[in-house]
Design a protein around this motif. Structure first.
Motif, PDB file in Angstrom:
ATOM      1  N   THR A   1       2.219  -0.384  14.617  1.00 53.43           N
ATOM      2  CA  THR A   1       1.407   0.106  13.499  1.00 53.43           C
ATOM      3  C   THR A   1      -0.052  -0.207  13.807  1.00 53.43           C
ATOM      4  N   LYS A   2      -0.927   0.746  13.525  1.00 50.80           N
ATOM      5  CA  LYS A   2      -2.362   0.531  13.709  1.00 50.80           C
ATOM      6  C   LYS A   2      -3.081   0.930  12.425  1.00 50.80           C
ATOM      7  N   ARG A   3      -3.791  -0.047  11.844  1.00 51.30           N
ATOM      8  CA  ARG A   3      -4.557   0.213  10.629  1.00 51.30           C
ATOM      9  C   ARG A   3      -6.047   0.048  10.905  1.00 51.30           C
ATOM     10  N   PHE A   4      -6.833   0.897  10.251  1.00 55.21           N
ATOM     11  CA  PHE A   4      -8.288   0.757  10.220  1.00 55.21           C
ATOM     12  C   PHE A   4      -8.660   0.538   8.757  1.00 55.21           C
TER      13      PHE A   4
ATOM     14  N   THR B   1      -3.869   3.833   7.536  1.00 59.20           N
ATOM     15  CA  THR B   1      -2.839   3.632   8.569  1.00 59.20           C
ATOM     16  C   THR B   1      -2.858   4.810   9.524  1.00 59.20           C
TER      17      THR B   1
ATOM     18  N   GLU C   1      -8.101  -0.027  21.882  1.00 61.84           N
ATOM     19  CA  GLU C   1      -7.665  -0.481  20.557  1.00 61.84           C
ATOM     20  C   GLU C   1      -6.444  -1.376  20.753  1.00 61.84           C
ATOM     21  N   THR C   2      -6.239  -2.306  19.818  1.00 66.87           N
ATOM     22  CA  THR C   2      -5.048  -3.158  19.857  1.00 66.87           C
ATOM     23  C   THR C   2      -4.189  -2.882  18.636  1.00 66.87           C
ATOM     24  N   PRO C   3      -2.861  -2.964  18.755  1.00 66.37           N
ATOM     25  CA  PRO C   3      -1.993  -2.705  17.607  1.00 66.37           C
ATOM     26  C   PRO C   3      -2.197  -3.749  16.506  1.00 66.37           C
ATOM     27  N   THR C   4      -2.113  -3.314  15.259  1.00 68.02           N
ATOM     28  CA  THR C   4      -2.117  -4.242  14.131  1.00 68.02           C
ATOM     29  C   THR C   4      -0.792  -4.993  14.076  1.00 68.02           C
ATOM     30  N   GLU C   5       0.284  -4.253  14.344  1.00 70.04           N
ATOM     31  CA  GLU C   5       1.631  -4.834  14.410  1.00 70.04           C
ATOM     32  C   GLU C   5       2.383  -4.175  15.559  1.00 70.04           C
TER      33      GLU C   5
END
Length: 377
Positions: free
Chosen positions: A25-28, A32, A68-72
């Protein structure tokens, strides 16, 4: 003549993926961009991420590149978690739509630029550059500056530079977007040949359905941060798993109705009092009688005739409202009695012929029971 081995590692339970996304999961902030993504990409694949702007496909590519790095979740490359591996230490290269060539350097020096800053022995650099020039058919242009060659040739220079360091993975972000239609089509086949020759895994981001269908071994169709379907181009087109995928890929007619289960993979679709029911065979899904469904059928699967044919399972009467002449084929927009508009496409097989149909003609649309798919999503 023996058949070549079919390349389908995703069907082999023993095959180890080159890339693994596990619940990523990637959030900004509150947005999401990628929502709980799990997917495998195999070595030597030409994998396409396809979807509209804002669906998350570029975010996936940026996470693979290390921007970018994953949020989860976890992303693995070659069995290694790459979360803490900086971009310059990953065996990954990225080719951008702008190509980002150095205008003051020759084609040769553009390709050699990254090699000169790598740990490759200087004695091997010239041989590697020559190899890349041959691969991309740029030997005659080695001494020219980027402004002295065509857009398609600049695209090949960028590709040669990206492949020079022999990355395990090459990421292509809308790589053909700057080319005109005819050159883009020619370059698609060149990309496929180069990918097959080098054996490098390619992941391409595109919103061009035709491009994805042409070059890819598999296509992932995306929407709002989720992958809706991953499959070969043929299966995505012929056997979409949802109305969204059917509608996103190519032209399609979507006819809503209610299913009656006749058993053995056969169904009758009631599409309303004013139109005849549609018979469907060879349906893999198990659908209960009374379920609301959508019948999806491609325009080229439909035959247009003056009289109802006797050899087809389904025949619907309607009126031609619009005609489009596209050179190789003509499209007919036909209105059914209930108001449903159906699009049919027929090949213009004769060079010069009088049109068999014109506006306001009453015609029959017919198709085989196996021509379409029944969708519940």
């Amino acid at each position: 003549m023996p058949h070549a081995d079919v390349f389908e590692p995703w069907k082999d339970p023993k095959a180890e993926p080159l890339i693994r996304f596990r619940n990523v999961t990637k959030r900004f902030g509150d947005f999401t961009a990628i929502d709980d993504l799990t997917i495998d990409i195999y070595e030597r694949e030409f994998f396409a991420l396809l979807g509209p702007s804002g669906c998350g496909k570029t975010t996936i590519m940026r996470m693979l590149a290390g921007f970018e790095t994953p949020t989860e979740g976890v992303i693995e490359l070659g069995g290694r978690d790459i979360a803490n591996v900086p971009p310059n230490l990953r065996p990954v290269n990225m080719m951008f739509q702008s190509y980002a060539l150095f205008p003051h350097l020759s084609v040769y020096d553009n390709i050699a630029f990254g090699l000169k800053r790598s740990d490759m022995p200087k004695s091997e650099i010239a041989g590697r550059v020559e190899e890349m020039l041959r691969l991309t058919r740029l030997e005659k242009f080695a001494k020219r500056k980027p402004h002295m060659i065509s857009g398609g040739q600049r695209q090949r220079v960028a590709l040669a530079r990206s492949l020079a360091k022999a990355p395990k993975l090459l990421l292509l972000d809308e790589p053909l977007g700057a080319l005109d239609k005819k050159l883009r089509e020619e370059t698609q086949f060149e990309l496929m040949d180069i990918q097959e020759t080098t054996g490098t895994t390619f992941v391409i981001v595109t919103h061009d359905q035709e491009e994805a269908m042409t070059v890819a071994s598999r296509v992932a169709v995306m929407d709002h941060g989720k992958i809706k379907q991953v499959d070969t181009p043929a299966n995505i087109y012929e056997a979409p798993n949802s109305v969204y995928v059917a509608d996103f890929i190519g032209d399609v007619n979507l006819i809503r109705g209610t299913a009656e289960n006749l058993g053995g993979g056969s169904y009758r679709i009631d599409v309303g009092e004013d139109s005849r029911a549609i018979d469907v065979s060879e349906c893999d899904a198990e659908i209960a009688t009374g379920t609301p469904v959508t019948f999806a059928i491609r325009p080229e699967k439909i035959l247009v005739t003056k009289e109802p044919p006797e050899d087809r399972a389904n025949a619907l009467e309607g009126t031609i409202i619009d005609i489009g002449y596209l050179g190789n084929l003509s499209t007919y927009h036909v209105e059914l009695p209930g108001g449903q508009m159906v699009k049919a496409a027929m090949t213009n097989s004769s060079r010069i012929s009088r049109r068999a149909f014109t506006w306001e003609d009453k015609v029959w649309l017919s198709f085989r029971a196996s021509a379409g798919v029944v969708l519940t999503e």
